[in-house]
Design an enzyme around this catalytic site. Structure first.
Site, PDB file in Angstrom:
ATOM      1  N   CYS A 140       0.845  -1.204   0.000  1.00  0.00           N
ATOM      2  CA  CYS A 140       0.000   0.000   0.000  1.00  0.00           C
ATOM      3  C   CYS A 140       0.873   1.244   0.000  1.00  0.00           C
ATOM      4  O   CYS A 140       1.373   1.669   1.053  1.00  0.00           O
ATOM      5  CB  CYS A 140      -0.942   0.001   1.207  1.00  0.00           C
ATOM      6  N   CYS A 143      -0.561   4.079   2.093  1.00  0.00           N
ATOM      7  CA  CYS A 143      -0.388   3.876   3.535  1.00  0.00           C
ATOM      8  C   CYS A 143       1.036   4.188   3.979  1.00  0.00           C
ATOM      9  O   CYS A 143       1.256   4.806   5.019  1.00  0.00           O
ATOM     10  CB  CYS A 143      -0.710   2.434   3.919  1.00  0.00           C
ATOM     11  N   ASP A 144       2.019   3.722   3.202  1.00  0.00           N
ATOM     12  CA  ASP A 144       3.397   3.689   3.687  1.00  0.00           C
ATOM     13  C   ASP A 144       4.373   4.569   2.910  1.00  0.00           C
ATOM     14  O   ASP A 144       5.537   4.685   3.316  1.00  0.00           O
ATOM     15  CB  ASP A 144       3.913   2.239   3.652  1.00  0.00           C
TER      16      ASP A 144
END
Length: 316
Positions: A140, A143-144
């Site tokens: 992701c 996300c990261d």
């Protein structure tokens, strides 16, 4: 066959955990729906293999994914959710009440069912990918990606999601290698143009990943050209896999409308499926955003829809 002579009857059954399932449980329990949750194969969902979560509201210093899921679990339990280990292995939504078999032996009936089984990221299948998952390997970018500001990274994939995430990473990172197995992408023309026009993105055509390098964290990737067999070591600190997700919806598909990928369809603006009393939330029905906060929001929607459904029947 069921071990029960008389199936246990449940007012609100939640199948699956994670942000969607736990949020649904919190709302359902506070509404006195007496929810029972079966956590599924991976209690807590994908966030249990995510180290730092910095984009969920309310955690100014960030939080570890497993810790966050444990907090949500405790909150759901505090209000009276009956949280159980077990996997729903088959269902029958052809009549009322709905029937569910857990672990291939325990039969349940339920007035309402909230499906929060999530989706599973597709992986390349490399041992080094599994070993470094959460230590530089991620599925992701949204996300990261923040953790790799100003660094060099690589992303694998050739579809719209991969192209979108490569472009997203290019806004944060110094350099993005995009590893594409063939000599062309599956992504739409406009997404391909955004990739090829971006000076920070280098597309490695006809290329596959041999190994992700690093002892305790990613420090490189060995890639191979499939046409001539030559290999090359990329110096990177982040490795993103964007080859798709599989929604965990197989047992529900005979009864519930779904798209060609298997994502369950809900009536827009609701968590309602095509079967009365069955609701879906989180990544099992969200092919677009797939974020913890959107999953939690849809879990809230599912619980409120379930409460209103029961109220309309005069059962609540």
């Amino acid at each position: 066959m069921s071990e029960n002579t008389t199936p246990e009857h449940i007012k609100c059954l939640i199948i699956g955990s994670g942000p969607a399932g736990y949020t649904a449980a919190i709302y359902a329990a506070r509404a006195n729906l007496k929810p029972v949750m079966y956590q599924g194969l991976q209690p807590g969902g994908q966030l249990t293999i995510t180290n730092d979560v910095e984009n969920f509201p309310g955690y100014p210093d960030g939080i570890m994914g497993p810790e966050m899921m444990e907090d949500l679990k405790k909150q759901a339990a505090r209000f009276g959710t009956d949280i159980r280990y077990g996997i729903a292995t088959s269902v029958d939504f052809s009549g009322h009440p709905h029937r569910v078999i857990v672990d291939e032996k325990v039969e349940l009936t339920a007035d309402t069912i909230i499906i929060a089984t999530g989706a599973s990221a597709k992986w390349l299948g490399l041992p080094s990918e599994q070993r470094l998952n959460g230590s530089g390997v991620s599925a992701c970018a949204v996300c990261d990606g923040f953790f790799y500001r100003g660094k060099d990274v690589a992303i694998v994939g050739a579809g719209d999601t991969a192209a979108e995430e490569a472009t997203y990473l290019a806004n944060l990172c110094n350099k993005v290698y995009m590893i594409v197995r063939k000599g062309e992408m599956r992504a739409s023309k406009i997404m391909q143009k955004r990739v090829t026009d971006n000076p920070k993105i280098e597309v490695l055509w006809n290329t596959v990943t041999d190994e992700i390098l690093g002892e305790h964290a990613v420090d490189g990737a060995r890639v191979k050209n499939v046409l001539d067999g030559t290999t090359r070591d990329l110096v990177i600190e982040g490795f993103f896999v964007a080859i798709g997700h599989d929604p965990n919806s197989k047992i529900f598909q005979p009864y519930l409308h779904h798209d060609e990928q298997g994502y369950l369809k809900t009536i827009p603006g609701t968590a309602k499926t095509n079967v009365d009393g069955v609701f879906a939330c989180g990544d099992v029905q969200d092919f677009s955003y797939r974020q913890a906060v959107t999953a939690a929001g849809s879990g809230c929607m599912a619980a409120l829809d379930a409460e209103r459904y029961l109220a309309a029947l005069g059962d609540h």
